[in-house]
Motif scaffolding. Structure first.
Motif, PDB file in Angstrom:
ATOM      1  N   GLN A 818       0.807  -0.978  -0.142  1.00  0.00           N
ATOM      2  CA  GLN A 818      -0.004   0.021   0.004  1.00  0.00           C
ATOM      3  C   GLN A 818       0.982   1.119  -0.066  1.00  0.00           C
ATOM      4  OE1 GLN A 818      -1.907   1.550   3.761  1.00  0.00           O
ATOM      5  NE2 GLN A 818      -3.991   1.322   2.490  1.00  0.00           N
ATOM      6  N   ILE A 819       0.657   2.242  -0.819  1.00  0.00           N
ATOM      7  CA  ILE A 819       1.398   3.376  -1.107  1.00  0.00           C
ATOM      8  C   ILE A 819       0.422   4.842  -0.925  1.00  0.00           C
ATOM      9  CG2 ILE A 819       2.621   4.719  -2.586  1.00  0.00           C
ATOM     10  CD1 ILE A 819       3.633   2.158  -4.397  1.00  0.00           C
ATOM     11  N   ILE A 820       0.757   5.532   0.081  1.00  0.00           N
ATOM     12  CA  ILE A 820       0.046   6.766   0.630  1.00  0.00           C
ATOM     13  C   ILE A 820       0.915   7.867   0.355  1.00  0.00           C
ATOM     14  CG2 ILE A 820      -1.300   7.826   2.139  1.00  0.00           C
ATOM     15  CD1 ILE A 820      -1.634   4.993   3.628  1.00  0.00           C
ATOM     16  N   ALA A 821       0.461   8.821  -0.371  1.00  0.00           N
ATOM     17  CA  ALA A 821       1.276  10.103  -0.701  1.00  0.00           C
ATOM     18  C   ALA A 821       0.354  11.323  -0.733  1.00  0.00           C
ATOM     19  CB  ALA A 821       1.924   9.662  -2.194  1.00  0.00           C
ATOM     20  N   GLN A 822       0.885  12.285  -0.179  1.00  0.00           N
ATOM     21  CA  GLN A 822       0.174  13.465  -0.262  1.00  0.00           C
ATOM     22  C   GLN A 822       0.983  14.387  -1.591  1.00  0.00           C
ATOM     23  OE1 GLN A 822      -1.917  15.966  -0.370  1.00  0.00           O
ATOM     24  NE2 GLN A 822      -2.156  15.501   1.818  1.00  0.00           N
ATOM     25  N   GLN A 832       4.146   7.286   2.789  1.00  0.00           N
ATOM     26  CA  GLN A 832       4.079   6.102   3.414  1.00  0.00           C
ATOM     27  C   GLN A 832       4.032   4.744   2.501  1.00  0.00           C
ATOM     28  OE1 GLN A 832       1.243   4.005   6.703  1.00  0.00           O
ATOM     29  NE2 GLN A 832       2.534   5.458   7.588  1.00  0.00           N
ATOM     30  N   ILE A 833       4.812   3.773   2.648  1.00  0.00           N
ATOM     31  CA  ILE A 833       4.724   2.509   1.897  1.00  0.00           C
ATOM     32  C   ILE A 833       4.640   1.282   2.986  1.00  0.00           C
ATOM     33  CG2 ILE A 833       5.635   1.187  -0.012  1.00  0.00           C
ATOM     34  CD1 ILE A 833       7.159   3.561  -0.882  1.00  0.00           C
ATOM     35  N   VAL A 839       7.568  -1.235   6.626  1.00  0.00           N
ATOM     36  CA  VAL A 839       6.843  -0.054   6.768  1.00  0.00           C
ATOM     37  C   VAL A 839       7.956   1.182   6.301  1.00  0.00           C
ATOM     38  CG1 VAL A 839       5.788   2.126   7.747  1.00  0.00           C
ATOM     39  CG2 VAL A 839       4.968  -0.525   8.662  1.00  0.00           C
ATOM     40  N   PHE A 840       7.559   1.860   5.315  1.00  0.00           N
ATOM     41  CA  PHE A 840       8.619   2.989   5.176  1.00  0.00           C
ATOM     42  C   PHE A 840       7.582   4.177   5.484  1.00  0.00           C
ATOM     43  CE2 PHE A 840       9.408   6.492   2.123  1.00  0.00           C
ATOM     44  CZ  PHE A 840      10.793   6.859   2.369  1.00  0.00           C
ATOM     45  N   ASP A 841       8.228   5.142   5.979  1.00  0.00           N
ATOM     46  CA  ASP A 841       7.499   6.482   6.255  1.00  0.00           C
ATOM     47  C   ASP A 841       8.268   7.573   6.479  1.00  0.00           C
ATOM     48  OD1 ASP A 841       4.741   7.349   7.521  1.00  0.00           O
ATOM     49  OD2 ASP A 841       6.111   8.338   8.752  1.00  0.00           O
ATOM     50  N   TYR A 842       7.605   8.978   5.600  1.00  0.00           N
ATOM     51  CA  TYR A 842       8.490  10.001   5.447  1.00  0.00           C
ATOM     52  C   TYR A 842       7.378  11.267   5.530  1.00  0.00           C
ATOM     53  CZ  TYR A 842      10.382  14.129   3.011  1.00  0.00           C
ATOM     54  OH  TYR A 842      10.569  15.528   2.588  1.00  0.00           O
ATOM     55  N   GLY A 843       8.019  12.140   6.210  1.00  0.00           N
ATOM     56  CA  GLY A 843       7.045  13.413   6.252  1.00  0.00           C
ATOM     57  C   GLY A 843       6.211  13.467   7.785  1.00  0.00           C
ATOM     58  N   ARG A 860      13.764  14.132  14.965  1.00  0.00           N
ATOM     59  CA  ARG A 860      12.558  14.886  14.340  1.00  0.00           C
ATOM     60  C   ARG A 860      12.710  14.791  13.066  1.00  0.00           C
ATOM     61  NH1 ARG A 860      11.481  19.959  15.707  1.00  0.00           N
ATOM     62  NH2 ARG A 860       9.617  19.662  14.484  1.00  0.00           N
ATOM     63  N   GLY A 861      11.788  14.776  12.029  1.00  0.00           N
ATOM     64  CA  GLY A 861      12.093  15.006  10.733  1.00  0.00           C
ATOM     65  C   GLY A 861      12.574  13.739  10.124  1.00  0.00           C
ATOM     66  N   SER A 862      13.089  12.699  10.597  1.00  0.00           N
ATOM     67  CA  SER A 862      13.742  11.839   9.938  1.00  0.00           C
ATOM     68  C   SER A 862      12.700  10.886   9.020  1.00  0.00           C
ATOM     69  CB  SER A 862      14.050  10.540  11.177  1.00  0.00           C
ATOM     70  OG  SER A 862      13.128   9.801  11.808  1.00  0.00           O
TER      71      SER A 862
END
Length: 892
Positions: A818-822, A832-833, A839-843, A860-862
Motif C-alpha cells: 500500500q502506497i499513501i502519498a500527499q 508511506q509505503i 513500513v517506510f514513512d516520510y513526512g 525529528r523529521g527523519s
C-alpha cells in the motif's frame, strides 16, 4: 579577473538552519570550484589523513586570481608563471610552537609529508613575484586533526623521493633493483611466454610513417569541425608508434635478449625524429605517448646509446616535456580536474622525467611538482568513497594512469597507494555501479559505450585485484572471466606489464560473493546511490541508481542531478539518451549534456545548468531487506549557465545559450527526489518541487534501447506508459494532484549526427539511432508533487489506479504493498509505503503502528524504515547528512 575577496563575497555562506526538522538546505553557489577559490583546510576536523595537503587559490603577484581553465581560448595570466609561495604551520596562531615552514615554491599546494599530532593547527601562506624580497601573507587559518587519523601511512618528503631516483639505469619501476627478480619470476609464466612470441612478430613490423590513422571526410564541415576531424584522424597515432617501443623494452627485460632492445632503439630513434609540431605527434595525447615511449627506451636502453644518441633523446624528451610542464605550476594543481593531464599526460611526463633525472637539469623540478600534486590531489575526481564523478563511461580513460602512476609513485616513495581510503572503497564502486554481465549507470560522457561489461573494465578490474586484497573484487573478476573469457586472451594489453611486475605463481585470491553485502550503497562524494535486488546474480537483478552530484556537471559530467537509471537483468530500461560525438558540439551542448537527455525534471522545458554551479547531493539513504531508499536534492541545480568555461564553448559555436530554449532561470527553490526500491521489482519515485512562480514541471523518462508505448488513461491526473523488452515488461504510472499531460516520441530535440565518425568500444563507427523518450508535464503551479510507480516483471505488470484517503492523500495498492502519498503541493509532503512485514514513512513525526507495536522516531523529521525479515523487526532512521566536501572543503 575577480580578486579572491570579491569572489568570496559573491558566495552564500553555508546555512544549516533547517527548512524543517532533519532537513538541511545548502546555499553555496558551488561545492567544488572549477579552479580553487578558497583555501583548504579551513576550520573543521580532518578525519581522512593525519598529514593533509594545504591548498589555496592562485595569484599573479598583485591579487588573488583564478587561473584560466584548460581548453579556454583566453590566454593564461602571464603573471601566474612568475610566482613563488611559501607556507607556515604551527600549533598556535602566533606561529611559535611546533613550527613547520616550507621553502619557496612555484605551486599552490603543500602536502604535509609528516604526521601531525592530534588537535588544532594554524597555517597561512604567502606569495611574491620572483625577484621580490617582500612576501604578502594570507589570513591565518586553522583545522583540527582527529585522533582517528593517528597511525596512518604518511608519504615521505620530496627530497627523499628525489634521492631514491638517483639510481643507475634502468630506474623506471625500480628495475635496477628488481630486474633480476622480474626476469627469474617470469621464466615460467605462460603469459610472459605468449608475450615474447608476440614481441618476436612485432620486430618484423615496418617502421611507422607520419600519416593519419584513418581518413574522415571533412567536406561541408565548419572550421571548428574540420579541426576536430583532423585530431580524430590522428587520434591514437602516438600510442600506435610508442607502444611497440615499450613492449620491446619489456620483452628485453623478460629475456635479456638484446635483439628486442636493438629493435626498440630503431623504433625510438624513428619517432625521436618525428616533427614535434606536425599533425601526427603535435597534440597533447600523441605527443605525450611519444614522450613516454622515448622515456621507456632511454631508461631501458641507456647502455646501448652513443653519446650523440643520448643527446638527441635528452633534447627531444626535454622539448616535449617542457610543453607539458610549463603550463602546469600554479594552474594544474588548482583545477578540479584537468582531464587530459590526469587521464594520460601526467603518466607520460612522469615516466619520461624519471628516465632523464640527472641528465636533464629541469627534471628535478618536474618530478618534485608531479609528486607534490599527486600527493595532494589523488584521487582527483573522488575523495574517499571510491566513486568517480564523471560516470563510468569516461572513468575508463583514467584506468591505465591510475594503475601505473600508483605503481610508479609507490616505487619512488615507498607508499602503498592501494591503502588510501578511496582505493579501499573502489572495488565496491566497480561492483555496485557496473556488475558483471550488466550495463552500468547511464550518465556522463560516453555512458552509451557501456551497455554491457567491457573489455577495458574487465582488464582494469583484473589488474586492480593484484594489489587491492579485496575478496569481493576477486569474485567480481572471476565472474567476468567466466562470462567473458575472450577479454583475457590477447597476448598484449594495457595492463600486461603490471601483471608481469606483480606475477606470483602461488598467488591466492580468496573470493567472497556479494550476496552478503547491503542491497544499497551510497557513494555520497560523487552522488550515486546504487540499489540492487540481487547483486550476486545479474540475471535476477533489478538495479536502480539515483544520481545527484556535488561536483555538478563539470568536465565529462552531465546536468543529470536527481536522474535515475533502471537496469533489469543487466539491460538498461530507463536512463540517459543521446550520443557522445564530441565534447562540445551542438548535440552535446543542447541535448546530450543537458537534463533533457536524462530521466529527471525539466522546469518550463529548461535544463539544469551545466558547470560546477549546477550541483546536487544525496542527503539520506536507508537499506533494509525488502525496502531500499535514497533521497537526492537538486534544489541548487537550476538557473542560467555561469561557468566561463562552458560559456566559452558556446561562443565557439556562435550560440547564445540563453536564447536556445534549453537554459534559463525560473527560480526553482526545491527539488528533492525520493527513490524507493521495493521487493517484487517495484520502484517508487516521489518528487517535491517548488519555484517562486507558477511553472510547468516535466518528469522525463528515456528508454535508450527500447520502444515506449502509451497506456490510455481516463484521468487527467494520471498517466501510464510501458516498455517491452526481451528481459521483461516495464510499466510506469505517474500520479499528480493537478492535470498532467504525456508525450512519447523518438526524436532528439537537437539532432544527433556522427560527423566525426566516432567509434564504439569494438572499433566500429557508431550509428546514432533514434531513441524513445517520455515527458509528463503539469499545468503551471508553484508547488508540485509527482508520484511515479515503476514495475518491471517477466509477465505483464498490474495497471494500478489511485483512490483518495485522509487529507486528500492518494492511496495505491500494488500486490501486497500500500502506497499513501500527499500530492497536494500546498500541504506538507508525506509518503508511506507498507505491507504486512515492512513500513517506510516520510513526512510525519507521529508514531507508527505496526504489527501490534508503536514505533517512534529518535530524531525529528527523519525518514523511518521498519523492516520485518524472517521474524526479526529492525528500525532504521535517516536525517540529512552533509557530503564530505561541505564538511571539510566547501567555502565556509
Amino acid at each position: 579577473m575577480k580578486t579572491l575577496l570579491s569572489l568570496l563575497s559573491t558566495l552564500v555562506v553555508l546555512n544549516l538552519s533547517a527548512q524543517e526538522a532533519g532537513t538541511i538546505k545548502l546555499t553555496q553557489n558551488k561545492l567544488h570550484a572549477r579552479v580553487r577559490e578558497w583555501p583548504y583546510p579551513v576550520g573543521g576536523t580532518i578525519v581522512s589523513s593525519n598529514a593533509p595537503a594545504l591548498m589555496w587559490p592562485a595569484t599573479n603577484g598583485k591579487e588573488m586570481v583564478l587561473p584560466m581553465e584548460s581548453g579556454s581560448e583566453v590566454p593564461q595570466d602571464p603573471g601566474i608563471a612568475d610566482i613563488q609561495y611559501k607556507v607556515i604551520l604551527a600549533r598556535d596562531s602566533k606561529f611559535t610552537k611546533n613550527v613547520i615552514a616550507s621553502d619557496p615554491q612555484a605551486w599552490a599546494v603543500y602536502p604535509l609529508h609528516q604526521a601531525l599530532a592530534t588537535g588544532r593547527w594554524y597555517w597561512q601562506y604567502a606569495y611574491r613575484k620572483k625577484g621580490n624580497e617582500s612576501w604578502t601573507w594570507s589570513a591565518v587559518y586553522d583545522f583540527v586533526i582527529d585522533a582517528k587519523t593517528q597511525g596512518q601511512q604518511v608519504s615521505p618528503p620530496v627530497r627523499e623521493v628525489l634521492a631514491r631516483n638517483e639510481a643507475a639505469h634502468p630506474r623506471l619501476w625500480r628495475m635496477h633493483a628488481r630486474g633480476e627478480a622480474f626476469y627469474k619470476n617470469n621464466l615460467n609464466n605462460p603469459e610472459a611466454h605468449s608475450f615474447i612470441t608476440y614481441a618476436e612478430k612485432l620486430m618484423r613490423e615496418p617502421l611507422p610513417e607520419e600519416k593519419p590513422m584513418r581518413i574522415i571526410d571533412s567536406v561541408g564541415k565548419t572550421a571548428l569541425e574540420k579541426t576536430k576531424i583532423i585530431e580524430a584522424m590522428y587520434h591514437g597515432f602516438g600510442d600506435a608508434v610508442g607502444t611497440p617501443v615499450s613492449n620491446l623494452c619489456i620483452a628485453y627485460q623478460l629475456t635479456k635478449d638484446e635483439r628486442f632492445l636493438r629493435d626498440a632503439k630503431r623504433r625510438a630513434l624513428n619517432i625521436a625524429q618525428m616533427d614535434p609540431n606536425g599533425l601526427a605527434t603535435g597534440d597533447d595525447f600523441t605527443s605525450g605517448a611519444v614522450l613516454e615511449a622515448l622515456g621507456w627506451f632511454y631508461d631501458t636502453g641507456y647502455h646501448i646509446l652513443t653519446a650523440e644518441e643520448k643527446t638527441l633523446f635528452q633534447q627531444m624528451i626535454s622539448l616535449r616535456a617542457k610543453r607539458v610542464y610549463d603550463h602546469l605550476p600554479n594552474r594544474f594543481e588548482l583545477h578540479v580536474s584537468d582531464n587530459h593531464i590526469w587521464q594520460i599526460t601526467m603518466r607520460n611526463l612522469t615516466i619520461a622525467t624519471v628516465a632523464v633525472m640527472g641528465d636533464v637539469e629541469e627534471a628535478k623540478e618536474w618530478l618534485s611538482y608531479l609528486y607534490e600534486v599527486w600527493s595532494a590531489r589523488y584521487p582527483v575526481l573522488g575523495t574517499t568513497d571510491g566513486g568517480w564523478h564523471e560516470g563510468n563511461g569516461y572513468f575508463k580513460v583514467n584506468y591505465k594512469s591510475m594503475i601505473y602512476l600508483s605503481q610508479l609513485f609507490g616505487d619512488l616513495s615507498g607508499v602503498d597507494y592501494y591503502q588510501l581510503p578511496w582505493m579501499k572503497n573502489l572495488p565496491f564502486y566497480l561492483l555496485y555501479t557496473h556488475p558483471p554481465a550488466s550495463a552500468t549507470t547511464a550518465y556522463g560522457d560516453m555512458w552509451e559505450n557501456t551497455p554491457f561489461m567491457t573489455r577495458q573494465q574487465a582488464l582494469f578490474a583484473d589488474a586492480f585485484a593484484y594489489r587491492a586484497e579485496n575478496p569481493y573484487l576477486n569474485w567480481y573478476v572471476a565472474t567476468i572471466k567466466k562470462d567473458n573469457p575472450e577479454y583475457f586472451t590477447r597476448p598484449s594489453d594495457d595492463y600486461l606489464f603490471y601483471r608481469l611486475l606483480n606475477y606470483n605463481p602461488n598467488r591466492k585470491l580468496p573470493q567472497q560473493s556479494p550476496r552478503d553485502l547491503p542491497k544499497l550503497r551510497n557513494f555520497a562524494d560523487v552522488g550515486v546511490a546504487a540499489i540492487h535486488s540481487n547483486l550476486a546474480d545479474t540475471k535476477k537483478d533489478l538495479s536502480s541508481y539515483l544520481m545527484s552530484n556535488p561536483f555538478g556537471s563539470s568536465g565529462h559530467g552531465s546536468a543529470s542531478q536527481n536522474a535515475i537509471t533502471v537496469n533489469f537483468k543487466g539491460k538498461t530500461i530507463f536512463g540517459g539518451s543521446g550520443y557522445y560525438g564530441n565534447f562540445s558540439d551542438q548535440h552535446n551542448l543542447l541535448y546530450y549534456r543537458t537534463s533533457r537527455a536524462y530521466s529527471t525534471i525539466l522546469v518550463d522545458s529548461l535544463s539544469q545548468k551545466i558547470g560546477e554551479e549546477g550541483y546536487g547531493w544525496i542527503p539520506r539513504t536507508l537499506s533494509g531487506e525488502r525496502i531500499q531508499y535514497a533521497l537526492g536534492d537538486a534544489s541548487n541545480a537550476y538557473g542560467p549557465i555561469e561557468s566561463s568555461f562552458w560559456l566559452n564553448r558556446f561562443d565557439q559555436l556562435g550560440i547564445d545559450p540563453n536564447n536556445t530554449g534549453v537554459y534559463g532561470d525560473v527560480n526553482v527553490t526545491k527539488y528533492r527526489r525520493h527513490m524507493i526500491q521495493l521487493e517484487d521489482e517495484i520502484i517508487v519515485l516521489y518528487d517535491e518541487l517548488e519555484a517562486k512562480q507558477p511553472i510547468k514541471w516535466t518528469t522525463q523518462f528515456h528508454a535508450p534501447y527500447y520502444e515506449m508505448r502509451t497506456i490510455p488513461s481516463t484521468d487527467n491526473k494520471v498517466q501510464n506508459f510501458e516498455v517491452l523488452t526481451e528481459v521483461g515488461h516495464a510499466m510506469a504510472s505517474v500520479f499528480a494532484a493537478v492535470p498532467i499531460g504525456m508525450k512519447i516520441h523518438n526524436k532528439f530535440s537537437e539532432p544527433a549526427v556522427n560527423w566525426a565518425n566516432v567509434k564504439d568500444v569494438n572499433g566500429n563507427i557508431k550509428e546514432f539511432k533514434d531513441q524513445w523518450h517520455c515527458g509528463v508535464t503539469s499545468i503551471p503551479v508553484k508547488k508540485m508533487r509527482y508520484l511515479t510507480v515503476i514495475q518491471i516483471k517477466e509477465g505483464k505488470p498490474q495497471l494500478i489506479t489511485g483512490t483518495k484517503g485522509d487529507d486528500g492523500q492518494t492511496v495505491l495498492r500494488i500486490g501486497s504493498w500500500q502506497i499513501i502519498a500527499q500530492l497536494d503541493g500546498s500541504k506538507d509532503a508525506r509518503l508511506q509505503i507498507r505491507d504486512t512485514s515492512s513500513v517506510f514513512d516520510y513526512g510525519s513525526d507521529k508514531a507508527i503502528d505496526f504489527a501490534g507495536e508503536k514505533y517512534t522516531r529518535k530524531q525529528r523529521g527523519s525518514t523511518l524504515l521498519i523492516d520485518g525479515f524472517k521474524g526479526k523487526t529492525r528500525q532504521y532512521e535517516a536525517v540529512d547528512v552533509l557530503p564530505d566536501v561541505v564538511k571539510y572543503d566547501a567555502v565556509k
